[in-house]
Design a protein around this motif. Sequence first.
Motif, mmCIF file in Angstrom:
data_model
loop_
_atom_site.group_PDB
_atom_site.id
_atom_site.type_symbol
_atom_site.label_atom_id
_atom_site.label_comp_id
_atom_site.label_asym_id
_atom_site.label_seq_id
_atom_site.Cartn_x
_atom_site.Cartn_y
_atom_site.Cartn_z
ATOM 1 N N ALA A 17 0.829 -1.219 0.000
ATOM 2 C CA ALA A 17 0.000 0.000 0.000
ATOM 3 C C ALA A 17 0.858 1.261 0.000
ATOM 4 C CB ALA A 17 -0.944 -0.002 1.191
ATOM 5 N N ASP A 18 1.941 1.295 0.803
ATOM 6 C CA ASP A 18 2.766 2.511 0.840
ATOM 7 C C ASP A 18 3.506 2.737 -0.484
ATOM 8 O OD1 ASP A 18 4.360 0.291 1.347
ATOM 9 O OD2 ASP A 18 5.684 1.354 2.725
ATOM 10 N N GLU A 19 3.787 1.679 -1.227
ATOM 11 C CA GLU A 19 4.404 1.822 -2.555
ATOM 12 C C GLU A 19 3.406 2.385 -3.557
ATOM 13 O OE1 GLU A 19 6.969 1.434 -5.905
ATOM 14 O OE2 GLU A 19 7.438 1.469 -3.779
ATOM 15 N N ARG A 20 2.154 2.033 -3.430
ATOM 16 C CA ARG A 20 1.125 2.527 -4.353
ATOM 17 C C ARG A 20 0.930 4.034 -4.239
ATOM 18 N NH1 ARG A 20 -3.221 -2.119 -3.246
ATOM 19 N NH2 ARG A 20 -2.166 -3.751 -4.395
ATOM 20 N N ASP A 21 1.209 4.583 -3.064
ATOM 21 C CA ASP A 21 1.048 6.026 -2.857
ATOM 22 C C ASP A 21 2.157 6.833 -3.520
ATOM 23 O OD1 ASP A 21 -1.242 5.539 -1.393
ATOM 24 O OD2 ASP A 21 -0.186 5.582 0.531
#
Length: 88
Positions: free
Chosen positions: A82-86
Amino acid sequence: MSQSARPSVAAPRGLAMLTAECHRYVHDGGLEPRISVEGDATSEELGLLVRAQRAGDILLSRAFFVGDFQDWAQTVHDCVPADERDIR
């Protein structure tokens, strides 16, 4: 207009070229190239997702590799934390 003040028009073309190069490599290996839901070049068989990221007028790219994901995810894109998608 100075070079630093000129708007970047090469970034989309650069991304298209990177996607084409990635897909050509995958296809030449006898595999199926794909595009993720976010528009990134992927290869499910290789566990490869080429991520694009903007830094001002500069377009960066980096490879995101996934190990054996087929037991717990349907696509390489499903494996992106999820933090990579941001990061875009």
